[in-house]
Design a protein around this motif. Structure first.
Motif, PDB file in Angstrom:
ATOM      1  N   LEU A   1     -25.122 -66.742 -35.151  1.00  0.00           N
ATOM      2  CA  LEU A   1     -25.733 -65.664 -35.691  1.00  0.00           C
ATOM      3  C   LEU A   1     -25.259 -64.438 -35.752  1.00  0.00           C
ATOM      4  O   LEU A   1     -25.803 -63.522 -36.744  1.00  0.00           O
ATOM      5  N   ILE A   2     -24.237 -64.096 -35.292  1.00  0.00           N
ATOM      6  CA  ILE A   2     -23.550 -62.883 -35.151  1.00  0.00           C
ATOM      7  C   ILE A   2     -23.104 -62.858 -36.787  1.00  0.00           C
ATOM      8  O   ILE A   2     -22.920 -61.836 -37.372  1.00  0.00           O
ATOM      9  N   VAL A   3     -22.738 -63.992 -37.388  1.00  0.00           N
ATOM     10  CA  VAL A   3     -22.247 -64.104 -38.963  1.00  0.00           C
ATOM     11  C   VAL A   3     -23.343 -64.179 -39.764  1.00  0.00           C
ATOM     12  O   VAL A   3     -23.595 -63.777 -40.868  1.00  0.00           O
TER      13      VAL A   3
ATOM     14  N   VAL B   1     -27.966 -56.165 -30.957  1.00  0.00           N
ATOM     15  CA  VAL B   1     -28.079 -57.378 -30.067  1.00  0.00           C
ATOM     16  C   VAL B   1     -27.366 -58.565 -30.191  1.00  0.00           C
ATOM     17  O   VAL B   1     -26.658 -59.144 -29.405  1.00  0.00           O
ATOM     18  N   LEU B   2     -26.609 -58.601 -31.325  1.00  0.00           N
ATOM     19  CA  LEU B   2     -25.957 -59.439 -31.909  1.00  0.00           C
ATOM     20  C   LEU B   2     -24.661 -59.973 -31.013  1.00  0.00           C
ATOM     21  O   LEU B   2     -24.528 -61.002 -30.510  1.00  0.00           O
ATOM     22  N   PRO B   3     -23.839 -58.874 -30.484  1.00  0.00           N
ATOM     23  CA  PRO B   3     -22.725 -59.391 -29.942  1.00  0.00           C
ATOM     24  C   PRO B   3     -22.879 -60.014 -28.544  1.00  0.00           C
ATOM     25  O   PRO B   3     -22.319 -60.426 -27.642  1.00  0.00           O
ATOM     26  N   PHE B   4     -24.417 -60.015 -28.084  1.00  0.00           N
ATOM     27  CA  PHE B   4     -24.744 -60.525 -26.762  1.00  0.00           C
ATOM     28  C   PHE B   4     -25.369 -61.737 -26.859  1.00  0.00           C
ATOM     29  O   PHE B   4     -25.976 -62.162 -25.702  1.00  0.00           O
ATOM     30  N   LEU B   5     -25.363 -62.325 -27.972  1.00  0.00           N
ATOM     31  CA  LEU B   5     -26.101 -63.653 -28.181  1.00  0.00           C
ATOM     32  C   LEU B   5     -25.366 -64.917 -27.604  1.00  0.00           C
ATOM     33  O   LEU B   5     -25.853 -65.921 -27.286  1.00  0.00           O
TER      34      LEU B   5
ATOM     35  N   ILE C   1     -16.481 -56.775 -31.602  1.00  0.00           N
ATOM     36  CA  ILE C   1     -17.616 -56.935 -32.411  1.00  0.00           C
ATOM     37  C   ILE C   1     -19.086 -56.013 -32.000  1.00  0.00           C
ATOM     38  O   ILE C   1     -19.670 -55.527 -32.922  1.00  0.00           O
ATOM     39  N   PHE C   2     -19.074 -55.737 -30.729  1.00  0.00           N
ATOM     40  CA  PHE C   2     -19.872 -54.534 -30.478  1.00  0.00           C
ATOM     41  C   PHE C   2     -19.532 -53.311 -31.013  1.00  0.00           C
ATOM     42  O   PHE C   2     -20.637 -52.434 -31.765  1.00  0.00           O
ATOM     43  N   ILE C   3     -18.507 -52.831 -30.869  1.00  0.00           N
ATOM     44  CA  ILE C   3     -18.138 -51.431 -31.441  1.00  0.00           C
ATOM     45  C   ILE C   3     -18.188 -51.587 -33.235  1.00  0.00           C
ATOM     46  O   ILE C   3     -18.534 -50.627 -33.733  1.00  0.00           O
ATOM     47  N   LEU C   4     -17.933 -52.834 -33.563  1.00  0.00           N
ATOM     48  CA  LEU C   4     -18.217 -53.002 -35.330  1.00  0.00           C
ATOM     49  C   LEU C   4     -19.505 -52.701 -35.391  1.00  0.00           C
ATOM     50  O   LEU C   4     -19.908 -52.063 -36.714  1.00  0.00           O
ATOM     51  N   MET C   5     -20.597 -53.372 -34.836  1.00  0.00           N
ATOM     52  CA  MET C   5     -21.860 -53.379 -35.091  1.00  0.00           C
ATOM     53  C   MET C   5     -22.425 -51.909 -34.846  1.00  0.00           C
ATOM     54  O   MET C   5     -23.335 -51.308 -35.523  1.00  0.00           O
ATOM     55  N   LEU C   6     -21.932 -51.281 -33.791  1.00  0.00           N
ATOM     56  CA  LEU C   6     -22.520 -49.995 -33.233  1.00  0.00           C
ATOM     57  C   LEU C   6     -22.197 -48.939 -34.563  1.00  0.00           C
ATOM     58  O   LEU C   6     -22.913 -48.274 -34.899  1.00  0.00           O
TER      59      LEU C   6
END
Length: 486
Positions: free
Chosen positions: A10-12, A44-48, A81-86
């Motif tokens: 789901l991240i992608v 939320v995505l990086p923690f799925l 990925i968290f930093i990217l999404m942030l």
């Protein structure tokens, strides 16, 4: 150990699906509300997913080799990925303050986030190639969205060069597949470690390095990439440079995983170090010569790529930690600088000779921009100091003191150019009439909010670097344990 698929894809998949939806609500009046909801959802995505190796797409292990799409998820990749999404979330929030925010812009941002995440996660070369190409298209589209003639020229040049670089990358992947019989990176690594090199393998390695240089902005593609950053809107450039930094990390780590520790990689290692040094020096020299603030920041983005690449190219566990840490730090303070440039440009210009006297108009913004400038210059207690210190230590540990000296000299040049720009923007005297003009020009609170978040993180990671280091270290130790330079 290979696990069954969970929510990790789901991240992608989620950003890709939402990109399609946003493309169809191009001029909807609710676009700002939806963009805000999307920005919150991204966090939320990086923690799925849970850590481990995954394969999916109705494929599995066939004949002892992994067939199909494979992902590897660990604490280091989760952090990236968290930093990217942030940063993607903050760019979307900043965009909410723009008059012409539309669904296509949001769709491009989301498509880029999904694609870079896939490149970070993927453990098969073809999957990396597919999303690598999507990122190139996204970056071109975001530059063209600026709507200026120079932006169109920059986007066309970037796409034209990308056609060549992408083709060479695909050719290199074909070479490696023909030599090893697989596209899976882990399986390919096992083959290369137990079989002699062939001309086909040498060719594949060369093509991977070319693809790395184009995707990240290392020489000989440094000027093309800098032009892309300079022609995009400043807050969009913050996203573009973040894409590039994490593409650099992902592909460099793939190269290390495939070839690190092999005798014939020594020559390529030297080439990567040389490209890194050239990028560092070229970027800071060109930045010192600029009178346009966006171009100055764009060349510094190229210079910082050199730092990241140098750390990763050293290849030791400490070098990998330092390289990934600096990529994360750079994504934060460089995004802060581009967002600061976006705020400054709203006051009338990005030409440093036409600015001045902004300090009394927006002191809080001036302070946050100053923090970002000190961070990129490697001044304590900011995050850039911590990662640059680790980079210098990694260079010294492999008996490359000259590399550490170059890093220090480039940091001094960075500090000089950044302080010069700060003076011209905020401290240079200007007329009372000009100050009144500044005061009558409103700046979006969304931009200031995003800048504040990034500034806080620059300070936080400078004071508590172990937050990042402890998450990177296990993966770096795994990759670097057999690759120690003599």
């Amino acid at each position: 150990m290979v696990k069954i698929m969970n929510l990790l894809p789901l991240i992608v998949v989620f950003p890709l699906i939402m990109a399609i939806i946003f493309n169809y609500i191009y001029k909807s009046k609710v676009i700002r509300i939806l963009a805000l909801l999307m920005a919150l959802s991204l966090m939320v995505l990086p923690f799925l997913g849970s850590y481990g190796a995954y394969f999916f797409g109705a494929h599995g292990v066939e004949g002892g080799l992994v067939s199909g799409i494979a992902y590897i998820f660990n604490s280091a990749k989760q952090l990236m990925i968290f930093i990217l999404m942030l940063i993607g979330s903050l760019v979307l929030i900043t965009g909410m303050g723009e008059k012409k925010l539309n669904g296509l812009f949001v769709a491009l941002i989301l498509m880029g986030l999904a694609s870079v995440s896939a490149v970070i996660l993927a453990d098969d070369l073809f999957n990396i190639y597919v999303f690598y190409e999507i990122v190139a298209i996204v970056q071109t589209g975001l530059v063209l969205a600026s709507g200026t003639e120079n932006a169109y020229k920059a986007g066309f040049r970037y796409m034209l060069v990308g056609n060549m670089a992408g083709s060479l990358l695909l050719l290199g992947i074909a070479f490696l597949m023909s030599a090893t019989g697989t596209l899976n990176i882990s399986d390919m690594h096992n083959y290369l470690a137990n079989n002699p090199a062939t001309p086909t393998i040498y060719g594949g390695l060369l093509m991977l390095i070319i693809g790395l240089c184009y995707g990240s902005g290392l020489p000989p593609f440094h000027t093309v990439k800098a032009d892309v950053y300079a022609r995009a809107k400043p807050f969009v450039a913050s996203m573009l440079q973040t894409y590039s930094k994490f593409i650099l990390v992902a592909i460099m780590l793939v190269i290390l995983k495939l070839f690190g520790g092999l005798s014939y990689f020594n020559a390529s290692h030297g080439v990567l170090i040389a490209l890194s040094v050239f990028g560092m020096v070229f970027g800071v020299v060109m930045a010192l010569l600029q009178s346009d603030y966006k171009k100055l920041l764009s060349y510094h983005a190229i210079s910082q790529v050199g730092y990241v690449a140098a750390g990763l190219a050293i290849g030791t566990p400490l070098g990998i930690i330092a390289g990934v840490f600096h990529a994360i730090n750079n994504a934060l303070f460089k995004s802060a600088l581009f967002l600061g440039a976006h705020i400054v440009s709203k006051k009338g210009s990005s030409n440093l000779t036409k600015l001045g006297g902004l300090l009394p108009v927006m002191p809080a913004v001036a302070f946050m921009i100053l923090c970002a400038k000190l961070a990129i210059s490697g001044v304590p207690p900011f995050n850039g100091f911590q990662s640059k210190l680790l980079l210098a230590e990694a260079a010294m540990n492999v008996n490359m003191p000259e590399l550490a000296v170059i890093m220090i000299l480039v940091s001094i040049g960075t500090f000089v150019s950044m302080m010069k720009a700060f003076y011209l923007i905020f401290l240079k005297p200007c007329s009372e009439e000009r100050i009144e003009e500044y005061k009558n020009t409103k700046v979006s609170k969304y931009s200031i909010f995003s800048l504040a978040i990034l500034t806080i993180l620059c300070i936080l990671l400078g004071v508590y670097p172990d937050i990042v280091i402890n998450n990177i270290a296990p993966y770096a130790n795994e990759l670097g344990k057999s690759w120690i330079l003599k």
